[in-house]
Design a protein around this motif. Structure first.
Motif, mmCIF file in Angstrom:
data_model
loop_
_atom_site.group_PDB
_atom_site.id
_atom_site.type_symbol
_atom_site.label_atom_id
_atom_site.label_comp_id
_atom_site.label_asym_id
_atom_site.label_seq_id
_atom_site.Cartn_x
_atom_site.Cartn_y
_atom_site.Cartn_z
ATOM 1 N N LEU A 1 37.364 71.269 14.352
ATOM 2 C CA LEU A 1 36.722 70.987 15.636
ATOM 3 C C LEU A 1 37.767 70.422 16.590
ATOM 4 N N SER A 2 37.790 70.908 17.808
ATOM 5 C CA SER A 2 38.728 70.384 18.799
ATOM 6 C C SER A 2 38.046 69.440 19.774
ATOM 7 N N SER A 3 36.704 69.450 19.792
ATOM 8 C CA SER A 3 35.962 68.557 20.682
ATOM 9 C C SER A 3 34.574 68.329 20.096
ATOM 10 N N LEU A 4 33.907 67.281 20.586
ATOM 11 C CA LEU A 4 32.562 66.948 20.136
ATOM 12 C C LEU A 4 31.646 66.758 21.329
ATOM 13 N N GLN A 5 30.436 67.225 21.213
ATOM 14 C CA GLN A 5 29.412 67.022 22.222
ATOM 15 C C GLN A 5 28.162 66.493 21.541
ATOM 16 N N GLU A 6 27.501 65.540 22.177
ATOM 17 C CA GLU A 6 26.294 64.982 21.576
ATOM 18 C C GLU A 6 25.232 66.057 21.403
ATOM 19 N N ASN A 7 24.672 66.120 20.207
ATOM 20 C CA ASN A 7 23.632 67.096 19.907
ATOM 21 C C ASN A 7 22.288 66.526 20.360
ATOM 22 N N GLU A 8 21.821 66.932 21.528
ATOM 23 C CA GLU A 8 20.633 66.343 22.139
ATOM 24 C C GLU A 8 19.374 66.528 21.293
ATOM 25 N N LEU A 9 19.289 67.618 20.562
ATOM 26 C CA LEU A 9 18.093 67.873 19.756
ATOM 27 C C LEU A 9 17.983 66.918 18.572
ATOM 28 N N ALA A 10 19.123 66.442 18.093
ATOM 29 C CA ALA A 10 19.117 65.594 16.899
ATOM 30 C C ALA A 10 19.510 64.152 17.180
ATOM 31 N N ALA A 11 19.956 63.862 18.398
ATOM 32 C CA ALA A 11 20.580 62.573 18.703
ATOM 33 C C ALA A 11 19.744 61.365 18.305
ATOM 34 N N THR A 12 18.500 61.268 18.795
ATOM 35 C CA THR A 12 17.704 60.072 18.533
ATOM 36 C C THR A 12 17.223 59.987 17.089
ATOM 37 N N ALA A 13 17.221 61.107 16.360
ATOM 38 C CA ALA A 13 16.797 61.097 14.961
ATOM 39 C C ALA A 13 17.747 60.283 14.087
ATOM 40 N N PHE A 14 18.977 60.089 14.555
ATOM 41 C CA PHE A 14 19.980 59.368 13.785
ATOM 42 C C PHE A 14 20.137 57.919 14.252
ATOM 43 N N VAL A 15 19.151 57.425 14.997
ATOM 44 C CA VAL A 15 19.174 56.051 15.498
ATOM 45 C C VAL A 15 17.954 55.320 14.958
ATOM 46 N N GLY A 16 18.153 54.088 14.481
ATOM 47 C CA GLY A 16 17.048 53.302 13.947
ATOM 48 C C GLY A 16 16.012 52.952 15.005
ATOM 49 N N LYS A 17 14.780 52.719 14.563
ATOM 50 C CA LYS A 17 13.678 52.432 15.489
ATOM 51 C C LYS A 17 13.927 51.161 16.298
ATOM 52 N N LYS A 18 14.555 50.164 15.686
ATOM 53 C CA LYS A 18 14.825 48.917 16.402
ATOM 54 C C LYS A 18 15.781 49.150 17.572
ATOM 55 N N ARG A 19 16.804 49.949 17.325
ATOM 56 C CA ARG A 19 17.750 50.248 18.406
ATOM 57 C C ARG A 19 17.063 51.006 19.533
ATOM 58 N N LEU A 20 16.205 51.939 19.177
ATOM 59 C CA LEU A 20 15.487 52.711 20.190
ATOM 60 C C LEU A 20 14.553 51.817 21.003
ATOM 61 N N SER A 21 13.919 50.843 20.342
ATOM 62 C CA SER A 21 12.981 49.968 21.041
ATOM 63 C C SER A 21 13.675 49.081 22.071
ATOM 64 N N LEU A 22 14.967 48.817 21.877
ATOM 65 C CA LEU A 22 15.716 47.984 22.820
ATOM 66 C C LEU A 22 15.991 48.693 24.145
ATOM 67 N N LEU A 23 15.835 50.003 24.171
ATOM 68 C CA LEU A 23 16.099 50.755 25.402
ATOM 69 C C LEU A 23 15.146 50.343 26.519
ATOM 70 N N ALA A 24 13.914 50.084 26.181
ATOM 71 C CA ALA A 24 12.909 49.613 27.147
ATOM 72 C C ALA A 24 12.915 50.442 28.432
ATOM 73 N N GLY A 25 12.826 51.759 28.269
ATOM 74 C CA GLY A 25 12.755 52.635 29.431
ATOM 75 C C GLY A 25 14.088 53.103 29.972
ATOM 76 N N ARG A 26 15.184 52.551 29.459
ATOM 77 C CA ARG A 26 16.504 52.989 29.915
ATOM 78 C C ARG A 26 16.856 54.335 29.277
ATOM 79 N N PRO A 27 17.765 55.092 29.884
ATOM 80 C CA PRO A 27 18.110 56.409 29.333
ATOM 81 C C PRO A 27 18.733 56.309 27.945
ATOM 82 N N HIS A 28 18.568 57.366 27.154
ATOM 83 C CA HIS A 28 19.099 57.391 25.793
ATOM 84 C C HIS A 28 20.626 57.273 25.763
#
Length: 269
Positions: free
Chosen positions: A105-132
Protein backbone atom coordinates in the motif's frame (compact mmCIF):
# COMPACT_ATOMS: atom_id res chain seq x y z
CA UNK A 1 -0.75 -18.67 13.34
CA UNK A 2 -1.54 -16.67 16.48
CA UNK A 3 1.13 -14.07 15.69
CA UNK A 4 -0.13 -13.77 12.10
CA UNK A 5 -3.72 -13.34 13.34
CA UNK A 6 -2.59 -10.67 15.84
CA UNK A 7 -0.72 -8.66 13.20
CA UNK A 8 -3.47 -9.09 10.62
CA UNK A 9 -6.12 -7.88 13.09
CA UNK A 10 -4.06 -4.80 13.88
CA UNK A 11 -3.54 -4.17 10.17
CA UNK A 12 -7.30 -4.43 9.51
CA UNK A 13 -8.09 -1.91 12.27
CA UNK A 14 -5.42 0.51 11.03
CA UNK A 15 -6.65 0.11 7.45
CA UNK A 16 -10.22 0.93 8.53
CA UNK A 17 -9.13 3.92 10.67
CA UNK A 18 -5.65 5.01 9.50
CA UNK A 19 -5.85 8.55 10.92
CA UNK A 20 -6.61 7.68 14.54
CA UNK A 21 -4.35 8.75 17.40
CA UNK A 22 -5.09 5.64 19.46
CA UNK A 23 -6.68 2.20 19.10
CA UNK A 24 -8.70 0.04 21.45
CA UNK A 25 -8.35 -3.73 21.64
CA UNK A 26 -11.09 -5.72 19.93
CA UNK A 27 -12.93 -8.59 21.62
CA UNK A 28 -14.06 -9.78 18.20
CA UNK A 29 -13.90 -8.59 14.61
CA UNK A 30 -16.85 -6.25 13.85
CA UNK A 31 -19.37 -7.40 11.26
CA UNK A 32 -18.95 -5.08 8.28
CA UNK A 33 -20.08 -5.47 4.68
CA UNK A 34 -16.70 -4.76 3.15
CA UNK A 35 -14.52 -6.88 5.44
CA UNK A 36 -12.98 -8.75 2.49
CA UNK A 37 -11.82 -5.41 1.02
CA UNK A 38 -10.35 -4.42 4.38
CA UNK A 39 -8.50 -7.72 4.63
CA UNK A 40 -6.95 -7.29 1.17
CA UNK A 41 -5.83 -3.78 2.07
CA UNK A 42 -4.56 -5.04 5.43
CA UNK A 43 -2.30 -7.56 3.67
CA UNK A 44 -0.93 -4.69 1.58
CA UNK A 45 -0.29 -2.70 4.76
CA UNK A 46 1.45 -5.70 6.33
CA UNK A 47 3.63 -6.03 3.24
CA UNK A 48 4.60 -2.35 3.53
CA UNK A 49 5.38 -2.71 7.24
CA UNK A 50 7.41 -5.93 6.87
CA UNK A 51 9.41 -4.68 3.89
CA UNK A 52 10.18 -1.36 5.58
CA UNK A 53 8.49 0.86 3.01
CA UNK A 54 8.20 4.53 4.05
CA UNK A 55 5.98 5.63 1.17
CA UNK A 56 2.89 5.22 3.28
CA UNK A 57 4.40 7.48 5.96
CA UNK A 58 4.58 10.38 3.49
CA UNK A 59 0.92 9.84 2.67
CA UNK A 60 -0.07 9.94 6.35
CA UNK A 61 2.06 13.00 7.05
CA UNK A 62 0.21 14.80 4.27
CA UNK A 63 -3.20 13.60 5.46
CA UNK A 64 -2.45 14.57 9.08
CA UNK A 65 -0.65 17.82 8.34
CA UNK A 66 -2.39 19.51 11.28
CA UNK A 67 -0.40 17.22 13.60
CA UNK A 68 2.92 17.39 11.76
CA UNK A 69 4.53 19.39 14.56
CA UNK A 70 4.20 16.27 16.75
CA UNK A 71 6.45 14.24 14.48
CA UNK A 72 6.05 11.16 12.32
CA UNK A 73 5.46 8.73 15.20
CA UNK A 74 2.22 10.55 16.11
CA UNK A 75 1.11 11.27 12.53
CA UNK A 76 1.79 7.66 11.51
CA UNK A 77 0.60 6.21 14.82
CA UNK A 78 -1.27 3.21 13.43
CA UNK A 79 1.43 2.15 10.99
CA UNK A 80 4.09 2.59 13.65
CA UNK A 81 2.01 0.52 16.07
CA UNK A 82 1.92 -2.29 13.52
CA UNK A 83 5.68 -2.07 12.92
CA UNK A 84 6.40 -2.20 16.65
CA UNK A 85 4.12 -5.20 17.04
CA UNK A 86 5.88 -7.07 14.24
CA UNK A 87 9.22 -6.21 15.82
CA UNK A 88 8.13 -7.55 19.21
CA UNK A 89 6.39 -10.60 17.80
CA UNK A 90 8.22 -11.57 14.57
CA UNK A 91 6.17 -13.24 11.87
CA UNK A 92 7.04 -16.65 10.44
CA UNK A 93 9.59 -16.53 7.62
CA UNK A 94 7.21 -18.29 5.20
CA UNK A 95 4.54 -15.65 5.81
CA UNK A 96 7.07 -12.86 5.29
CA UNK A 97 8.17 -14.53 2.05
CA UNK A 98 4.56 -14.61 0.87
CA UNK A 99 4.12 -10.90 1.71
CA UNK A 100 7.10 -10.02 -0.48
CA UNK A 101 5.05 -10.83 -3.57
CA UNK A 102 2.00 -8.93 -2.30
CA UNK A 103 1.41 -5.40 -3.64
CA UNK A 104 2.31 -2.83 -1.00
CA UNK A 105 0.00 0.00 0.00
CA UNK A 106 1.34 3.44 -0.86
CA UNK A 107 -1.45 5.40 0.84
CA UNK A 108 -4.36 4.93 3.24
CA UNK A 109 -7.86 6.36 3.20
CA UNK A 110 -10.42 5.99 5.96
CA UNK A 111 -12.95 3.31 5.10
CA UNK A 112 -16.21 5.18 5.76
CA UNK A 113 -18.38 2.06 5.63
CA UNK A 114 -16.43 0.36 8.41
CA UNK A 115 -14.94 3.30 10.32
CA UNK A 116 -17.30 3.57 13.31
CA UNK A 117 -17.56 -0.22 13.67
CA UNK A 118 -13.97 -0.23 14.95
CA UNK A 119 -14.61 2.39 17.66
CA UNK A 120 -15.90 1.58 21.15
CA UNK A 121 -19.35 2.80 22.20
CA UNK A 122 -17.91 5.04 24.92
CA UNK A 123 -15.72 6.87 22.43
CA UNK A 124 -18.67 7.33 20.09
CA UNK A 125 -20.85 8.68 22.91
CA UNK A 126 -18.29 11.44 23.60
CA UNK A 127 -18.90 12.92 20.14
CA UNK A 128 -22.18 14.45 21.35
CA UNK A 129 -23.28 15.49 17.87
CA UNK A 130 -19.83 16.38 16.58
CA UNK A 131 -18.68 14.90 13.25
CA UNK A 132 -17.11 11.44 13.23
CA UNK A 133 -13.85 12.97 11.98
CA UNK A 134 -13.28 14.16 15.57
CA UNK A 135 -12.63 10.55 16.55
CA UNK A 136 -9.25 10.85 14.86
CA UNK A 137 -8.05 13.14 17.64
CA UNK A 138 -9.33 11.20 20.65
CA UNK A 139 -6.52 9.78 22.76
CA UNK A 140 -5.42 9.02 26.31
CA UNK A 141 -2.76 10.52 28.55
CA UNK A 142 -0.28 8.00 27.17
CA UNK A 143 -0.50 9.35 23.60
CA UNK A 144 -0.34 13.00 24.74
CA UNK A 145 2.70 12.32 26.92
CA UNK A 146 4.40 10.61 24.00
CA UNK A 147 3.54 13.47 21.64
CA UNK A 148 4.96 16.05 24.04
CA UNK A 149 7.88 13.76 24.94
CA UNK A 150 7.27 14.14 28.67
CA UNK A 151 6.74 11.85 31.65
CA UNK A 152 3.17 10.54 31.76
CA UNK A 153 2.87 11.79 35.36
CA UNK A 154 2.84 15.36 34.05
CA UNK A 155 -0.48 14.91 32.27
CA UNK A 156 -2.66 14.83 35.38
CA UNK A 157 -1.39 18.21 36.71
CA UNK A 158 -1.85 19.71 33.23
CA UNK A 159 -5.45 18.49 33.20
CA UNK A 160 -6.10 19.86 36.70
CA UNK A 161 -4.74 23.26 35.65
CA UNK A 162 -7.05 23.32 32.63
CA UNK A 163 -4.18 23.30 30.14
CA UNK A 164 -5.25 19.96 28.71
CA UNK A 165 -9.04 19.84 28.20
CA UNK A 166 -10.35 16.40 29.13
CA UNK A 167 -13.60 14.48 28.79
CA UNK A 168 -14.78 11.55 30.84
CA UNK A 169 -17.78 9.33 31.28
CA UNK A 170 -19.24 8.59 34.69
CA UNK A 171 -19.66 5.05 35.93
CA UNK A 172 -17.42 2.05 36.63
CA UNK A 173 -14.10 2.03 34.85
CA UNK A 174 -14.08 5.82 34.49
CA UNK A 175 -11.69 6.81 31.72
CA UNK A 176 -10.30 10.21 30.74
CA UNK A 177 -10.13 11.14 27.07
CA UNK A 178 -7.95 13.89 25.63
CA UNK A 179 -7.55 15.58 22.26
CA UNK A 180 -4.14 15.15 20.62
CA UNK A 181 -4.48 18.66 19.13
CA UNK A 182 -3.97 20.04 22.64
CA UNK A 183 -0.38 18.81 22.39
CA UNK A 184 -0.02 20.71 19.11
CA UNK A 185 -1.16 23.94 20.78
CA UNK A 186 1.26 23.48 23.70
CA UNK A 187 4.25 22.87 21.43
CA UNK A 188 3.47 25.74 19.07
CA UNK A 189 3.22 28.08 22.07
CA UNK A 190 6.83 27.31 22.96
CA UNK A 191 8.62 27.36 19.62
CA UNK A 192 9.44 31.07 19.34
CA UNK A 193 12.73 32.40 20.76
CA UNK A 194 12.49 34.22 24.09
CA UNK A 195 12.83 38.00 23.63
CA UNK A 196 15.05 39.25 26.44
CA UNK A 197 18.37 40.94 27.20
CA UNK A 198 18.89 38.63 30.17
CA UNK A 199 21.00 35.50 30.14
CA UNK A 200 19.32 32.42 28.68
CA UNK A 201 20.29 28.92 29.82
CA UNK A 202 19.55 25.56 28.21
CA UNK A 203 18.10 23.08 30.66
CA UNK A 204 17.39 19.35 30.47
CA UNK A 205 16.67 16.57 32.94
CA UNK A 206 20.20 16.26 34.34
CA UNK A 207 21.27 19.93 34.15
CA UNK A 208 23.50 21.04 37.02
CA UNK A 209 21.58 24.26 37.53
CA UNK A 210 18.41 22.31 38.34
CA UNK A 211 20.29 20.11 40.80
CA UNK A 212 21.82 23.21 42.43
CA UNK A 213 18.31 24.72 42.73
CA UNK A 214 16.90 21.42 44.03
CA UNK A 215 14.26 21.33 41.30
CA UNK A 216 13.11 18.54 38.99
CA UNK A 217 12.91 18.97 35.22
CA UNK A 218 9.29 17.76 35.28
CA UNK A 219 8.46 20.65 37.62
CA UNK A 220 10.12 23.09 35.25
CA UNK A 221 8.16 21.78 32.27
CA UNK A 222 4.93 22.17 34.24
CA UNK A 223 5.88 25.73 35.16
CA UNK A 224 6.75 26.61 31.56
CA UNK A 225 3.57 25.14 30.08
CA UNK A 226 1.51 26.79 32.85
CA UNK A 227 3.00 30.18 32.01
CA UNK A 228 4.84 30.66 35.30
CA UNK A 229 8.14 31.00 33.47
CA UNK A 230 9.00 31.59 29.83
CA UNK A 231 10.48 28.67 27.95
CA UNK A 232 11.41 27.69 24.41
CA UNK A 233 11.73 24.21 22.93
CA UNK A 234 15.26 23.92 21.55
CA UNK A 235 14.64 21.10 19.08
CA UNK A 236 11.25 20.19 17.61
CA UNK A 237 12.41 16.59 17.12
CA UNK A 238 12.88 16.09 20.89
CA UNK A 239 10.22 18.60 21.97
CA UNK A 240 10.15 18.98 25.79
CA UNK A 241 13.35 17.03 26.43
CA UNK A 242 15.29 20.30 26.49
CA UNK A 243 14.29 23.94 27.06
CA UNK A 244 15.75 27.41 26.87
CA UNK A 245 14.74 29.58 29.85
CA UNK A 246 15.76 32.95 31.26
CA UNK A 247 18.23 32.26 34.05
CA UNK A 248 16.90 34.98 36.37
CA UNK A 249 13.33 33.75 35.93
CA UNK A 250 14.44 30.18 36.58
CA UNK A 251 16.13 31.14 39.86
CA UNK A 252 13.16 33.25 41.00
CA UNK A 253 10.74 30.42 40.16
CA UNK A 254 12.89 27.88 42.02
CA UNK A 255 12.90 30.01 45.16
CA UNK A 256 9.16 30.49 44.97
CA UNK A 257 8.62 26.79 44.33
CA UNK A 258 10.64 25.92 47.42
CA UNK A 259 8.02 27.72 49.50
CA UNK A 260 5.26 25.81 47.72
CA UNK A 261 6.97 22.44 47.93
CA UNK A 262 3.86 20.46 48.72
CA UNK A 263 2.05 21.79 45.65
CA UNK A 264 4.49 19.97 43.39
CA UNK A 265 5.30 16.99 45.62
CA UNK A 266 3.40 14.69 43.26
CA UNK A 267 6.18 14.98 40.71
CA UNK A 268 9.09 14.60 43.13
CA UNK A 269 9.75 10.88 42.78
Amino acid sequence: MRLIARSLTTAIVVTARPFDSMYQSLQKMPEVDNLSLLIRSAFGLLASAVLGSKTIDDSLLDSRADLKVLGSETCCYGVQLLRDQIKRFPLHERFIKALESYPELSSLQENELAATAFVGKKRLSLLAGRPHSELRYQCTSHEVASALNVDKRLISPLIKRGILPAESLAGPGKFIWLDIRSAVSIIRAHLNPIVTHDNIVTVSRHSKILMDLNRKFAELILAVVSGEIRGQITDLRTRFKQLNVVEAELIAWAKKSEKNYHATALLRQ
